[in-house]
Motif scaffolding. Structure first.
Motif, short mmCIF file in Angstrom:
data_model
loop_
_atom_site.label_atom_id
_atom_site.label_comp_id
_atom_site.label_asym_id
_atom_site.label_seq_id
_atom_site.Cartn_x
_atom_site.Cartn_y
_atom_site.Cartn_z
N VAL A 2 1.90 -8.91 -1.88
CA VAL A 2 0.45 -8.78 -1.90
C VAL A 2 -0.15 -9.84 -2.78
CG1 VAL A 2 -1.45 -7.25 -2.51
CG2 VAL A 2 0.62 -6.29 -1.52
N ALA A 4 -2.67 -11.84 -5.33
CA ALA A 4 -3.30 -11.38 -6.56
C ALA A 4 -4.76 -11.01 -6.34
CB ALA A 4 -3.18 -12.46 -7.64
N LYS A 7 -5.99 -7.34 -5.20
CA LYS A 7 -4.68 -6.68 -5.10
C LYS A 7 -4.81 -5.18 -4.91
CE LYS A 7 -1.24 -8.56 -6.89
NZ LYS A 7 -0.21 -9.18 -7.79
N ALA A 41 3.19 -5.97 -6.78
CA ALA A 41 2.01 -5.56 -7.54
C ALA A 41 2.45 -4.79 -8.78
CB ALA A 41 1.10 -4.69 -6.69
#
Length: 241
Positions: A2, A4, A7, A41
């Motif tokens: 994912v 940034a 996010k 994440a």
């Protein structure tokens, strides 16, 4: 992985899509650490996503415990459809009434009816294997119908309530359309709803919507009680009415 940027929203959309499509099965554990590693994440956006999904009824979340994808039960399905039957037929009638007064309101529904007819013709020409692979096309048409009804409904409170239930209804769609036969039946039901709306017939639109919901509920009950192992879904069977 994912990105940034955005996010938290990206994690939320990914998890929601996996739950709605049943890639994350009902009852599955949602470990913040594991999900964070899979999505690239930190725990914070994962935790925020889980809390949002809990607010939508897609996740069972108790602080201090591992969150789980919300179970699907017969009692819950019946309650959901009882509520939908109060809302969606009324919305369909509202859209038909608006279309009778202003033909411009009917343009997207006429386009959807054309798409449905084209899909029907091509689908019936396919063999069973190809039909199974083409379900997504049908989902796109039916999702388009649902979204257009929400957009065209003149009662904002009714439209908002139906929209808020979408996460639950989308997840169940994969169980209700458990085979080509049910999908073709659903196609006929959507044809009836679209024809009633494009003809500006509020009474017929309301009746067609109610019939579709009743048939979908029965298909779900059959799926949950008889085909859950084949589908691979962890189902809580609750026969309480």
């Amino acid at each position: 992985m994912v990105r940034a940027t955005g996010k938290s929203e990206a994690v939320y959309e990914r998890l929601k899509g996996d739950i709605e499509s049943l890639r994350l099965r009902p009852g599955a554990k949602l470990s913040e650490v594991q999900l964070g590693e899979e999505l690239g994440a930190s725990r914070t956006p994962v935790r925020e996503a889980i809390r949002r999904l809990a607010g939508e009824g897609l996740v069972d979340f108790v602080p201090g415990e591992v969150a789980r994808v919300a179970a699907i039960s017969l009692g819950g399905v019946r309650a959901l459809f009882e509520f939908r039957m109060l809302l969606e037929p009324r919305a369909a009638a509202s859209v038909a009434t608006a279309g009778a007064a202003d033909q411009r309101e009917l343009v997207p529904f006429r386009e959807l009816l054309e798409r449905l007819e084209e899909f029907d013709e091509s689908f019936r020409a396919l063999d069973a294997g190809a039909q199974a692979r083409s379900f997504q096309q049908f989902y796109e048409v039916t999702e388009g119908f649902d979204q257009e009804v929400i957009a065209a409904c003149r009662n904002p409170y009714l439209a908002r309530t139906i929209r808020d239930l979408r996460s639950q209804t989308v997840r169940l769609r994969h169980l209700s359309h458990s085979g080509p036969r049910r999908m073709l039946t659903s196609l006929e039901e959507h044809r009836a709803m679209l024809k009633a709306i494009t003809q500006g017939d509020a009474q017929a639109a309301e009746a067609a919507s109610r019939h579709h919901l009743a048939q979908t509920l029965q298909a779900l009950i059959d799926s949950l009680t008889g085909q859950d192992l084949a589908i691979g879904v962890d189902v809580q069977v609750d026969v309480a009415r």
